[in-house]
Design a protein around this motif. Structure first.
Motif, PDB file in Angstrom:
ATOM      1  N   TRP A 194      -5.404 -28.999  16.684  1.00  0.00           N
ATOM      2  CA  TRP A 194      -6.249 -28.343  17.682  1.00  0.00           C
ATOM      3  C   TRP A 194      -7.573 -27.974  17.021  1.00  0.00           C
ATOM      4  N   VAL A 195      -8.645 -28.022  17.791  1.00  0.00           N
ATOM      5  CA  VAL A 195      -9.962 -27.622  17.298  1.00  0.00           C
ATOM      6  C   VAL A 195     -10.496 -26.528  18.211  1.00  0.00           C
ATOM      7  N   LEU A 196     -10.886 -25.402  17.608  1.00  0.00           N
ATOM      8  CA  LEU A 196     -11.430 -24.284  18.372  1.00  0.00           C
ATOM      9  C   LEU A 196     -12.952 -24.274  18.287  1.00  0.00           C
ATOM     10  N   LEU A 197     -13.565 -23.634  19.240  1.00  0.00           N
ATOM     11  CA  LEU A 197     -15.021 -23.565  19.298  1.00  0.00           C
ATOM     12  C   LEU A 197     -15.604 -22.881  18.067  1.00  0.00           C
ATOM     13  N   PRO A 198     -16.732 -23.372  17.560  1.00  0.00           N
ATOM     14  CA  PRO A 198     -17.434 -22.651  16.493  1.00  0.00           C
ATOM     15  C   PRO A 198     -17.870 -21.278  16.998  1.00  0.00           C
ATOM     16  N   ILE A 199     -18.040 -20.361  16.083  1.00  0.00           N
ATOM     17  CA  ILE A 199     -18.429 -19.002  16.468  1.00  0.00           C
ATOM     18  C   ILE A 199     -19.747 -18.994  17.228  1.00  0.00           C
ATOM     19  N   ASP A 200     -20.697 -19.839  16.810  1.00  0.00           N
ATOM     20  CA  ASP A 200     -22.006 -19.800  17.465  1.00  0.00           C
ATOM     21  C   ASP A 200     -22.011 -20.457  18.845  1.00  0.00           C
ATOM     22  N   GLN A 201     -20.863 -20.972  19.282  1.00  0.00           N
ATOM     23  CA  GLN A 201     -20.755 -21.500  20.639  1.00  0.00           C
ATOM     24  C   GLN A 201     -19.932 -20.590  21.555  1.00  0.00           C
TER      25      GLN A 201
ATOM     26  N   PRO B 208     -20.743 -20.074  11.019  1.00  0.00           N
ATOM     27  CA  PRO B 208     -20.775 -19.991  12.487  1.00  0.00           C
ATOM     28  C   PRO B 208     -20.826 -21.322  13.214  1.00  0.00           C
ATOM     29  N   SER B 209     -21.395 -22.349  12.599  1.00  0.00           N
ATOM     30  CA  SER B 209     -21.545 -23.624  13.302  1.00  0.00           C
ATOM     31  C   SER B 209     -20.351 -24.559  13.112  1.00  0.00           C
ATOM     32  N   GLU B 210     -19.378 -24.153  12.300  1.00  0.00           N
ATOM     33  CA  GLU B 210     -18.243 -25.031  12.021  1.00  0.00           C
ATOM     34  C   GLU B 210     -17.076 -24.733  12.955  1.00  0.00           C
ATOM     35  N   PRO B 211     -16.460 -25.772  13.526  1.00  0.00           N
ATOM     36  CA  PRO B 211     -15.278 -25.556  14.366  1.00  0.00           C
ATOM     37  C   PRO B 211     -14.127 -24.978  13.546  1.00  0.00           C
ATOM     38  N   ILE B 212     -13.155 -24.418  14.242  1.00  0.00           N
ATOM     39  CA  ILE B 212     -11.953 -23.886  13.610  1.00  0.00           C
ATOM     40  C   ILE B 212     -10.840 -24.917  13.792  1.00  0.00           C
ATOM     41  N   TYR B 213     -10.230 -25.320  12.693  1.00  0.00           N
ATOM     42  CA  TYR B 213      -9.189 -26.348  12.755  1.00  0.00           C
ATOM     43  C   TYR B 213      -7.807 -25.713  12.606  1.00  0.00           C
TER      44      TYR B 213
ATOM     45  N   GLU C 100      11.186 -22.350  23.865  1.00  0.00           N
ATOM     46  CA  GLU C 100      10.155 -21.493  23.278  1.00  0.00           C
ATOM     47  C   GLU C 100       9.112 -22.331  22.544  1.00  0.00           C
ATOM     48  N   VAL C 101       9.569 -23.327  21.804  1.00  0.00           N
ATOM     49  CA  VAL C 101       8.640 -24.218  21.106  1.00  0.00           C
ATOM     50  C   VAL C 101       7.769 -24.961  22.117  1.00  0.00           C
ATOM     51  N   ALA C 102       8.370 -25.401  23.209  1.00  0.00           N
ATOM     52  CA  ALA C 102       7.622 -26.114  24.243  1.00  0.00           C
ATOM     53  C   ALA C 102       6.542 -25.225  24.851  1.00  0.00           C
ATOM     54  N   ARG C 103       6.885 -23.986  25.165  1.00  0.00           N
ATOM     55  CA  ARG C 103       5.889 -23.071  25.742  1.00  0.00           C
ATOM     56  C   ARG C 103       4.767 -22.800  24.744  1.00  0.00           C
ATOM     57  N   LEU C 104       5.122 -22.652  23.473  1.00  0.00           N
ATOM     58  CA  LEU C 104       4.110 -22.409  22.445  1.00  0.00           C
ATOM     59  C   LEU C 104       3.146 -23.587  22.342  1.00  0.00           C
ATOM     60  N   LEU C 105       3.674 -24.795  22.280  1.00  0.00           N
ATOM     61  CA  LEU C 105       2.814 -25.975  22.141  1.00  0.00           C
ATOM     62  C   LEU C 105       1.896 -26.140  23.343  1.00  0.00           C
ATOM     63  N   ARG C 106       2.410 -25.889  24.521  1.00  0.00           N
ATOM     64  CA  ARG C 106       1.566 -26.010  25.716  1.00  0.00           C
ATOM     65  C   ARG C 106       0.449 -24.967  25.703  1.00  0.00           C
ATOM     66  N   CYS C 107       0.781 -23.742  25.338  1.00  0.00           N
ATOM     67  CA  CYS C 107      -0.224 -22.674  25.356  1.00  0.00           C
ATOM     68  C   CYS C 107      -1.261 -22.843  24.252  1.00  0.00           C
ATOM     69  N   LEU C 108      -0.881 -23.442  23.135  1.00  0.00           N
ATOM     70  CA  LEU C 108      -1.862 -23.712  22.080  1.00  0.00           C
ATOM     71  C   LEU C 108      -2.936 -24.690  22.554  1.00  0.00           C
ATOM     72  N   GLY C 109      -2.611 -25.470  23.566  1.00  0.00           N
ATOM     73  CA  GLY C 109      -3.569 -26.434  24.098  1.00  0.00           C
ATOM     74  C   GLY C 109      -4.198 -26.014  25.406  1.00  0.00           C
ATOM     75  N   LYS C 110      -4.033 -24.726  25.785  1.00  0.00           N
ATOM     76  CA  LYS C 110      -4.575 -24.258  27.066  1.00  0.00           C
ATOM     77  C   LYS C 110      -5.082 -22.826  26.936  1.00  0.00           C
ATOM     78  N   HIS C 111      -6.187 -22.646  26.248  1.00  0.00           N
ATOM     79  CA  HIS C 111      -6.801 -21.317  26.193  1.00  0.00           C
ATOM     80  C   HIS C 111      -8.314 -21.474  26.101  1.00  0.00           C
ATOM     81  N   ARG C 112      -9.024 -20.403  26.332  1.00  0.00           N
ATOM     82  CA  ARG C 112     -10.478 -20.487  26.510  1.00  0.00           C
ATOM     83  C   ARG C 112     -11.249 -20.756  25.220  1.00  0.00           C
ATOM     84  N   TYR C 113     -10.584 -20.672  24.085  1.00  0.00           N
ATOM     85  CA  TYR C 113     -11.273 -20.903  22.815  1.00  0.00           C
ATOM     86  C   TYR C 113     -11.127 -22.345  22.331  1.00  0.00           C
ATOM     87  N   LEU C 114     -10.366 -23.125  23.054  1.00  0.00           N
ATOM     88  CA  LEU C 114     -10.066 -24.492  22.635  1.00  0.00           C
ATOM     89  C   LEU C 114     -11.242 -25.429  22.890  1.00  0.00           C
ATOM     90  N   GLN C 115     -11.553 -26.244  21.891  1.00  0.00           N
ATOM     91  CA  GLN C 115     -12.571 -27.280  22.049  1.00  0.00           C
ATOM     92  C   GLN C 115     -11.932 -28.635  22.324  1.00  0.00           C
TER      93      GLN C 115
END
Length: 233
Positions: free
Chosen positions: A139-146, A168-173, A14-29
């Protein structure tokens, strides 16, 4: 301000699936995972870690002044989610090999006089990170304005009712829990975590909560993540 979400991930798979999915989604920078040299050294008998252990040995041979007890960034190397999962599997799986690796890690710390943290597993103070951390998950997520109106419509809809001040211009950490010698040696008795896995995030609550719920679903975890607002309900 960083806030925590707990995920229903206690088994290694379960931990392995969680870690992989945290690094594979459309909001990831971007992702930035790191592994400490002591881990590669202990796992040098495994093909995935042997080249890194050899590379670090060569690095220390060329740099006699490199203090292996310090915070020098060269003591950590870039890693993939699969690298990190390999570490957790090697230390948390049952059997004599895992026991021997945990014992070797303790011996290595003692040999080099590295500090051994005294907190209970996964109970370190988030305001005072322990040292040294052996695995770093960031992980770093896209800023809102992107965000794209179509591709990222889910988060944008979730943010519509937000009353939080946003930048809006700051990434999400986002970051994982501290993984020290304590977590690797005592974090998962018999391969099972005693508590749910915790992930931290800054930025608007609605942004992180939406992404985390999607990640949890993609990872096929048995329950959705729990954030601070869920606890208030």
């Amino acid at each position: 301000m960083m806030r925590s979400w707990s995920f229903a991930a206690r088994l290694i798979d379960e931990v392995a699936r969680l870690l992989r999915c945290l690094g594979k989604h459309r909001y990831l920078q971007e992702t930035d995972h790191r592994i400490h040299w002591t881990v590669d050294h202990v796992l040098k008998d495994l093909p995935a870690f042997a080249p890194h252990a050899a590379a670090f040995k060569a690095l220390t041979a060329k740099n006699a002044d490199l203090d292996v007890r310090s915070r020098d960034p060269r003591l950590w190397r870039a890693a993939t989610a699969d690298d990190a999962i390999g570490v957790l599997t090697a230390f948390w799986s049952g059997g004599d090999d895992a026991i021997a690796r945990r014992e070797e890690l303790v011996r290595l710390f003692q040999e080099h006089e590295l500090p051994i943290a005294e907190h209970d597993a996964f109970k370190s103070n988030p305001e005072l990170p322990p040292f040294p951390e052996l695995i770093l998950f960031d992980w770093v997520l896209l800023p809102i304005d992107q965000l794209d109106a179509d591709r990222h419509a889910g988060v944008l809809a979730a943010l519509e009712g937000s009353t939080e001040e946003a930048h809006p211009s700051e990434p999400i950490y986002q970051e994982g829990p501290a993984f020290t010698i304590v977590e690797l040696c005592e974090g998962a008795p018999l391969g099972i975590l005693e508590d749910d896995m915790t992930i931290w995030s800054d930025g608007p609550y609605e942004y992180a909560d939406y992404v985390f719920r999607g990640v949890s679903k993609a990872a096929k975890l048995p329950e959705p993540p729990v954030g601070l607002r869920d606890l208030d309900e």
